[in-house]
Scaffold this motif. Structure first.
Motif, PDB file in Angstrom:
ATOM      1  N   GLY A 104       0.627  -1.347  -0.068  1.00  0.00           N
ATOM      2  CA  GLY A 104      -0.080  -0.107   0.079  1.00  0.00           C
ATOM      3  C   GLY A 104       0.686   1.182   0.053  1.00  0.00           C
ATOM      4  O   GLY A 104       0.374   2.259  -0.468  1.00  0.00           O
ATOM      5  N   SER A 105       2.135   1.020   0.591  1.00  0.00           N
ATOM      6  CA  SER A 105       2.744   2.208   0.569  1.00  0.00           C
ATOM      7  C   SER A 105       3.572   2.681  -0.705  1.00  0.00           C
ATOM      8  O   SER A 105       3.778   1.823  -1.778  1.00  0.00           O
ATOM      9  CB  SER A 105       4.026   2.111   1.621  1.00  0.00           C
ATOM     10  N   GLU A 106       3.784   4.057  -1.066  1.00  0.00           N
ATOM     11  CA  GLU A 106       4.642   4.316  -2.225  1.00  0.00           C
ATOM     12  C   GLU A 106       5.801   3.843  -2.288  1.00  0.00           C
ATOM     13  O   GLU A 106       6.918   3.581  -3.068  1.00  0.00           O
ATOM     14  CB  GLU A 106       4.159   5.910  -2.746  1.00  0.00           C
ATOM     15  N   HIS A 107       6.657   4.671  -1.119  1.00  0.00           N
ATOM     16  CA  HIS A 107       8.058   4.522  -0.843  1.00  0.00           C
ATOM     17  C   HIS A 107       8.307   2.964  -0.159  1.00  0.00           C
ATOM     18  O   HIS A 107       7.156   2.817   0.412  1.00  0.00           O
ATOM     19  CB  HIS A 107       8.713   5.577  -0.115  1.00  0.00           C
ATOM     20  N   THR A 108       9.573   2.552  -0.297  1.00  0.00           N
ATOM     21  CA  THR A 108       9.916   1.187   0.583  1.00  0.00           C
ATOM     22  C   THR A 108      11.238   1.538   1.058  1.00  0.00           C
ATOM     23  O   THR A 108      11.988   2.529   0.576  1.00  0.00           O
ATOM     24  CB  THR A 108       9.797   0.170  -0.466  1.00  0.00           C
ATOM     25  N   LEU A 109      11.470   0.697   2.172  1.00  0.00           N
ATOM     26  CA  LEU A 109      12.534   0.739   2.682  1.00  0.00           C
ATOM     27  C   LEU A 109      13.417  -0.637   2.305  1.00  0.00           C
ATOM     28  O   LEU A 109      12.766  -1.688   3.012  1.00  0.00           O
ATOM     29  CB  LEU A 109      12.525   1.097   4.349  1.00  0.00           C
ATOM     30  N   ASP A 110      14.468  -0.641   1.953  1.00  0.00           N
ATOM     31  CA  ASP A 110      14.966  -1.940   1.381  1.00  0.00           C
ATOM     32  C   ASP A 110      13.918  -2.987   0.778  1.00  0.00           C
ATOM     33  O   ASP A 110      13.892  -3.872   1.304  1.00  0.00           O
ATOM     34  CB  ASP A 110      15.939  -2.528   2.512  1.00  0.00           C
ATOM     35  N   ARG A 111      12.976  -2.408  -0.026  1.00  0.00           N
ATOM     36  CA  ARG A 111      12.096  -3.019  -0.689  1.00  0.00           C
ATOM     37  C   ARG A 111      11.148  -3.490   0.212  1.00  0.00           C
ATOM     38  O   ARG A 111       9.944  -4.188  -0.448  1.00  0.00           O
ATOM     39  CB  ARG A 111      12.624  -4.357  -1.171  1.00  0.00           C
ATOM     40  N   ARG A 112      11.070  -3.089   1.372  1.00  0.00           N
ATOM     41  CA  ARG A 112       9.831  -3.303   2.361  1.00  0.00           C
ATOM     42  C   ARG A 112       8.679  -2.379   2.336  1.00  0.00           C
ATOM     43  O   ARG A 112       8.519  -1.378   2.378  1.00  0.00           O
ATOM     44  CB  ARG A 112      10.451  -3.257   3.953  1.00  0.00           C
ATOM     45  N   LEU A 113       7.418  -3.078   2.078  1.00  0.00           N
ATOM     46  CA  LEU A 113       6.295  -2.203   1.711  1.00  0.00           C
ATOM     47  C   LEU A 113       5.452  -2.402   3.082  1.00  0.00           C
ATOM     48  O   LEU A 113       5.580  -3.120   3.930  1.00  0.00           O
ATOM     49  CB  LEU A 113       5.332  -3.313   0.741  1.00  0.00           C
ATOM     50  N   PHE A 114       4.883  -1.274   3.182  1.00  0.00           N
ATOM     51  CA  PHE A 114       3.962  -0.911   4.408  1.00  0.00           C
ATOM     52  C   PHE A 114       2.657  -0.745   3.861  1.00  0.00           C
ATOM     53  O   PHE A 114       2.444  -0.740   2.774  1.00  0.00           O
ATOM     54  CB  PHE A 114       4.604   0.591   5.141  1.00  0.00           C
ATOM     55  N   PRO A 115       1.726  -1.110   4.863  1.00  0.00           N
ATOM     56  CA  PRO A 115       0.113  -1.303   4.471  1.00  0.00           C
ATOM     57  C   PRO A 115      -0.211   0.184   3.825  1.00  0.00           C
ATOM     58  O   PRO A 115      -1.261   0.282   3.118  1.00  0.00           O
ATOM     59  CB  PRO A 115      -0.328  -1.688   5.535  1.00  0.00           C
ATOM     60  N   ALA A 116       0.263   1.238   4.459  1.00  0.00           N
ATOM     61  CA  ALA A 116      -0.162   2.797   3.718  1.00  0.00           C
ATOM     62  C   ALA A 116       0.935   3.484   4.382  1.00  0.00           C
ATOM     63  O   ALA A 116       1.908   3.456   4.805  1.00  0.00           O
ATOM     64  CB  ALA A 116      -1.427   2.959   4.658  1.00  0.00           C
ATOM     65  N   GLU A 117       0.592   5.065   3.306  1.00  0.00           N
ATOM     66  CA  GLU A 117       1.877   5.879   3.776  1.00  0.00           C
ATOM     67  C   GLU A 117       1.137   7.140   3.728  1.00  0.00           C
ATOM     68  O   GLU A 117       0.196   7.510   2.970  1.00  0.00           O
ATOM     69  CB  GLU A 117       2.783   5.797   2.594  1.00  0.00           C
ATOM     70  N   LEU A 118       1.448   8.135   4.761  1.00  0.00           N
ATOM     71  CA  LEU A 118       0.901   9.438   4.784  1.00  0.00           C
ATOM     72  C   LEU A 118       1.704  10.468   4.282  1.00  0.00           C
ATOM     73  O   LEU A 118       2.680  10.389   4.276  1.00  0.00           O
ATOM     74  CB  LEU A 118       0.730   9.615   6.476  1.00  0.00           C
ATOM     75  N   HIS A 119       1.052  11.192   3.353  1.00  0.00           N
ATOM     76  CA  HIS A 119       1.800  12.510   2.813  1.00  0.00           C
ATOM     77  C   HIS A 119       1.393  14.000   3.138  1.00  0.00           C
ATOM     78  O   HIS A 119       0.164  14.092   3.138  1.00  0.00           O
ATOM     79  CB  HIS A 119       1.758  12.476   1.382  1.00  0.00           C
TER      80      HIS A 119
END
Ligand SMILES: CC[C@H](C)CCC(=O)Nc1ccc(S(N)(=O)=O)cc1
Ligand SMILES: [Zn+2]
Length: 263
Positions: A104-119
């Motif tokens: 769900g996230s747009e950015h990732t940390l070392d390819r790790r996806l998060f369920p959502a991202e706030l901008h």
């Protein structure tokens, strides 16, 4: 490569069709942040955000996400410091999320996806007089990105979650006041990565200084489920489509440096 082409093949995302003429195209967002390749920059200052909840005005469904909009006619809700040379005004915040908690996230940390991202979207009020001007200019915008994880209920978010059923359809707006966006920031806002990029939805202009928080916030499964009850479609459309997976595919780094405020 995608870094030099003036056109990017239409993203196979339901959000938009057809080849997009993207200005430059070599500083697009979002990206994967390769943590071990980020460069600690001791010159990066602490971020200073001053948000006045009384500038909160409305919440609406724009057919991509839901936006909480702030009165940006004065310098009451501002962001400065960090990588920023100028003063930036908060104009709105919104989220991106998946149909499942697995992405769900747009950015990732070392390819790790998060369920959502706030901008949290801000524009340079020292150099420009309107958001619409700043959105077209190099470094006209500053967007804070915060990752969301599923866990305990976020008490501050609940006021926003309770307003969502009233804006289920694209184009619906309701009054929304006295919401302090600072409650959505992680406790430590001094650990972040920063890089130069773009808006992640049209007009995709390359005007954004991105500030991605290292620390995430937690929201409950049920709170995120209400995000997914929103619709991409307006009330008149025959087929209603759930507002999920409203994130852009990751873009090439094209040699950009990602700096970190922490070692
Ligand atoms: C004339 C331009 C028009 C008004 C732009 C309206 C707008 O605000 N767009 C926007 C804002 C933030 C992001 S993101 N997802 O934070 O990169 C993506 C798109
Ligand atoms: Zn966004």
């Amino acid at each position: 490569t995608a870094c030099s082409s003036k056109y990017v093949l239409s993203q196979m995302h339901p959000m938009w069709q057809g080849p997009l003429a993207i200005p430059g195209g070599d500083r697009q967002s979002p990206i994967d942040i390769v943590v071990r390749k980020s460069i600690f920059d001791s010159e990066l200052k602490p971020l200073v955000s001053v948000y006045d909840p009384n500038t909160c005005q409305q919440i609406w469904n724009n057919g991509y996400s839901f936006l909480v909009e702030y009165d940006d006619t004065t310098d009451k809700s501002t962001l400065k410091g960090g990588p920023l040379q100028d003063n930036f005004r908060l104009c709105q915040f919104h989220f991106h999320w998946g149909e499942s908690n697995a992405w769900g996230s747009e950015h990732t940390l070392d390819r790790r996806l998060f369920p959502a991202e706030l901008h949290l979207v801000h524009w340079n009020s020292d150099k420009y007089s309107l958001f619409e001007e700043a959105v077209m200019e190099d470094n006209g915008l500053a967007v804070i990105g915060v990752f969301l994880k599923v866990g305990k209920r976020h008490e501050g978010l609940q006021k926003l979650v309770d307003a969502l059923p009233a804006i289920r359809h694209k184009g619906s707006v309701v009054e929304f006041t006295r919401f302090d966006p600072a409650c959505l920031l992680p406790s430590n806002i001094n650990d972040y990565w920063t890089y130069h990029g773009s808006l992640t939805t049209p007009p995709l202009t390359e005007s954004v200084t991105w500030i991605i928080m290292k620390h995430h916030i937690e929201v409950s499964h049920d709170q995120l489920a209400v995000f997914r009850s929103l619709l991409f479609t307006s009330a008149e459309e025959d087929v209603q489509k759930s507002m999920v997976n409203n994130f852009r595919v990751q873009q090439p780094l094209c040699g950009r440096a990602v700096r970190s405020s922490f070692s």
